[in-house]
Write a protein that holds these residues in place. Structure first.
Motif, short mmCIF file in Angstrom:
data_model
loop_
_atom_site.label_atom_id
_atom_site.label_comp_id
_atom_site.label_asym_id
_atom_site.label_seq_id
_atom_site.Cartn_x
_atom_site.Cartn_y
_atom_site.Cartn_z
N LEU A 18 0.84 -1.21 0.00
CA LEU A 18 0.00 0.00 0.00
C LEU A 18 0.87 1.25 0.00
CD1 LEU A 18 -2.73 -1.14 2.56
CD2 LEU A 18 -2.99 -0.92 0.08
N ARG A 21 2.22 1.75 -3.55
CA ARG A 21 1.17 2.31 -4.40
C ARG A 21 0.96 3.79 -4.11
NH1 ARG A 21 -4.75 -0.40 -4.76
NH2 ARG A 21 -3.42 -2.17 -4.25
N ARG A 22 0.98 4.14 -2.85
CA ARG A 22 0.78 5.54 -2.46
C ARG A 22 1.87 6.44 -3.01
NH1 ARG A 22 0.46 7.66 3.86
NH2 ARG A 22 0.85 9.87 3.40
N ARG A 25 1.69 6.09 -7.49
CA ARG A 25 0.52 6.57 -8.23
C ARG A 25 0.59 8.06 -8.56
NH1 ARG A 25 -4.91 3.77 -5.85
NH2 ARG A 25 -5.85 5.15 -7.39
N ASP A 191 5.99 9.54 3.03
CA ASP A 191 6.34 10.77 2.33
C ASP A 191 7.57 11.44 2.96
OD1 ASP A 191 4.16 10.67 0.45
OD2 ASP A 191 2.85 11.23 2.10
#
Length: 261
Positions: A18, A21-22, A25, A191
């Protein structure tokens, strides 16, 4: 060695998947912010990222190679997934405007033939977006993620492969700078760690992303020499009498037949 579609689905259902993907994308979306009216296809295991384009594009499709296997996508609608031969895609010439390659090129047994087939189905102004494991990164050295399988690439290797297949690399981006560990400390603030890695060790990212355009050259039509052409059999009605011809007459008739084609 490579994984299959079930393995990839399970990876993207995990916390680290996940997180991947974050991070990926929005980077893919930044390359193609506007796909209004375009035909967008994903090749490999691109379904986790195609949803970004599905509502805006004219059509979207997930093309899964036979060796990888296919899973229905989207899950709660009519499936847009097709199982394909990577060197014989079921698309007409120039039928695609954008093609996204994820978990594909590094696992392909025929990468050049794959890219040439993509060149065939891509429109003259089409673009491809390729994501591959970085040969210098830590993600390519650990098999706890899908990026640890197959053949990773350096920037120079990827550039050479694309140019040999008549693609021109345009834009580059390096993603997944954080370590490939399923630690809560990393997956909770991806992030922050991504920005830190981008500043401290940018050359050792996990994934290289490159956008390339299709090169189209003008050229003359190549014609097969007459001596290599096969003689055509001309049917004669039953019972008809065919006159005997000399060798010179036969050669003249054959030449006239060639000129009429």
């Amino acid at each position: 060695m490579h994984l299959d579609a079930i393995d990839l689905r399970n990876f993207y259902a995990r916390r680290i998947g996940l997180m991947v993907r974050r991070l990926l994308r929005p980077r893919f979306r930044a390359f193609w912010p506007d796909v209004e009216g375009l035909r967008v296809f994903g090749l490999g295991y691109a379904s986790p990222y195609l949803a970004e384009f599905r509502t805006q594009a004219l059509c979207t499709g997930a093309l899964a190679p036979v060796r990888l296997g296919a899973l229905p996508w989207p899950e709660r609608a009519a499936s847009h997934t097709a199982l394909v031969d990577e060197t014989e895609l079921p698309l007409d010439d120039e039928a695609a405007d954008r093609i996204l390659l994820v978990h594909m090129l590094e696992w392909s047994e025929h990468p050049h033939a794959l890219l040439r087939e993509i060149w065939r189905v891509l429109a003259p102004n089409g673009r491809i977006l390729v994501a591959v494991p970085n040969r210098r990164g830590l993600w390519a050295r650990m098999d706890s993620t899908p990026f640890g399988y197959g053949s990773p690439f350096s920037r120079s290797q990827l550039t050479r492969l694309l140019k040999d297949a008549m693609f021109q690399p345009e834009s580059w981006h390096y993603v997944l700078h954080l370590p490939p560990f399923n630690w809560r400390l990393l997956t909770r603030w991806p992030d922050f760690w991504e920005r830190a890695g981008d500043l401290l060790w940018p050359a050792f990212s996990g994934v290289i992303v490159v956008e390339a355009t299709k090169q189209v050259y003008a050229g003359a039509l190549a014609r097969e020499p007459a001596r290599r052409m096969r003689r055509r059999v001309i049917p004669v009605p039953a019972g008809a009498v065919t006159p005997r011809l000399t060798r010179e007459q036969k050669d003249r008739l054959f030449a006239e037949e060639i000129l009429r084609r």
